[in-house]
Design an enzyme around this catalytic site. Structure first.
Site, PDB file in Angstrom:
ATOM      1  N   SER A 143       0.944  -1.107   0.252  1.00 31.61           N
ATOM      2  CA  SER A 143      -0.181   0.027  -0.051  1.00 31.61           C
ATOM      3  C   SER A 143       0.866   1.145   0.058  1.00 31.61           C
ATOM      4  CB  SER A 143      -1.032   0.075   1.323  1.00 31.61           C
ATOM      5  OG  SER A 143      -1.456   1.175   1.703  1.00 31.61           O
ATOM      6  N   TYR A 156      -2.562  -0.980  10.368  1.00 30.98           N
ATOM      7  CA  TYR A 156      -2.457  -1.296   8.861  1.00 30.98           C
ATOM      8  C   TYR A 156      -1.140  -0.689   8.406  1.00 30.98           C
ATOM      9  CZ  TYR A 156      -3.916  -1.182   3.956  1.00 30.98           C
ATOM     10  OH  TYR A 156      -3.898  -1.407   2.693  1.00 30.98           O
TER      11      TYR A 156
END
Length: 267
Positions: A143, A156
Site C-alpha cells: 500500500s 495497517y
C-alpha cells in the site's frame, strides 16, 4: 503462445477486488489460477468460472482462513499438491481505523497476522521450489501506507511497512536464483494509493455524507488531502502492473516497492 502458458499463480484474496483483477490479468496470459478467499460456494464457483473464461486453463478455489497463522503455509502446500506455483501474489488484507489509544490489541494482532504473517508463511513455503526451477515471482500487494503513514491506521501501516521490508529481504535472499534466460526469481511490492475497492468504501461514504451524500464529491474530498492526481485507480490497473512484473524480461527488477498513487509519495 501466451506469456504465462504452462505456469500457475496463487493469488490470495482473489474472489473480488484487486485480487480478482490480478488473477484475471494472469489468466488472460494463460496461467492456471489457484483462487483464494473467504467466499460462499456460489462466489467461489463464479470467480473460478470467470477466470477460465478469461483464459486460464484451470482454476481451483482454496478457502484457507489467513487469520490462522498456520493456514497460510497450508494454503501453499495444498495448492502445490494441485500444481507447481510459479507466481505468488499476496493480496489478502484487512484494515480497521482508530486512534492508537482506542485500537484493541486483538485487532492490531489480527491485522498483522493477515497482512504480514500470512505473507511470510506463503513466501517461506513457495520460494524454495521457485528457486529450484529458476523462475518465480512473488508480488506482495502492500500500500502507499507501506511507504508513508496516516493517522488512525497504526496496525495497517505497521503491517504494510513490514511487508515492504520483508519483501526486500526475500529479494536479496533469492536474487541469484535462475538466470536471464529462465527469468530468475523476483520479489516485489505494489503500493496502491486510493483505489476503487471495498476496503476504502467506508471512508468514501463518510466523506460523501459531508456533501449531502454525493459520492463523487466524497471521493474528490478524500483524495484532495493526499493524492495530487485527484483520480482513483481501478483494480485492473494493478492487475496490469502485476502481469508485467511476471514477464521474464523483468528478471532484474527485484526488491522494489512500486507506488501507484497519483504522486502521493512524491510530495
Amino acid at each position: 503462445m501466451t506469456m504465462l502458458a504452462g505456469k500457475c499463480a496463487l493469488v490470495t484474496g482473489s474472489v473480488q477486488g484487486i485480487g480478482l483483477e490480478i488473477a484475471r490479468a494472469l489468466a488472460q496470459e494463460g496461467a492456471a489460477i489457484a483462487v483464494h478467499g473467504l467466499a460462499d460456494a456460489d462466489q467461489a464457483k463464479a470467480a473460478c468460472a470467470e477466470l477460465v473464461a478469461a483464459g486460464a486453463p484451470d482454476a481451483r478455489y482454496f478457502d484457507h482462513d489467513l487469520s490462522d497463522p498456520e493456514a497460510a503455509g497450508a494454503l501453499v502446500r495444498d495448492a502445490l499438491a494441485w500444481r507447481e506455483i510459479d507466481i505468488l501474489v499476496n493480496n489478502a488484507g484487512i484494515q480497521q481505523t482508530a486512534p492508537i489509544k482506542d485500537m484493541p490489541l486483538e485487532t492490531f494482532q489480527r491485522i498483522l497476522t493477515i497482512n504480514l504473517t500470512a505473507a511470510f508463511a506463503t513466501m517461506q513455503a513457495a520460494l524454495p521450489a521457485m528457486a529450484a526451477r529458476g523462475y518465480g515471482r512473488v508480488i506482495n500487494i502492500a500500500s502507499v501506507h507501506g511507504l508513508v503513514a496516516s493517522a488512525n491506521k497504526a496496525p495497517y501501516v505497521a503491517s504494510k511497512f513490514g511487508l515492504v521490508g520483508m519483501s526486500r529481504v526475500a529479494a536479496l535472499e533469492y536474487a541469484a536464483a535462475g538466470s536471464r534466460e529462465s527469468g530468475g526469481v523476483t520479489v516485489n511490492c505494489i503500493c496502491p494509493g486510493w483505489t476503487e475497492t471495498a476496503i476504502i468504501e467506508p471512508q468514501i461514504l463518510e466523506r460523501a455524507a459531508l456533501h449531502g451524500g454525493d459520492r463523487a464529491a466524497g471521493v474528490a474530498d478524500l483524495l484532495s488531502e493526499k493524492q495530487p492526481s485527484r483520480r482513483t485507480s481501478v483494480a485492473a490497473e494493478i492487475g496490469a502492473l502485476a502481469l508485467w512484473l511476471c514477464n521474464p524480461i523483468a528478471h532484474n527488477l527485484t526488491g522494489v516497492a512500486i507506488p501507484v498513487d497519483g504522486g502521493w509519495t512524491a510530495q
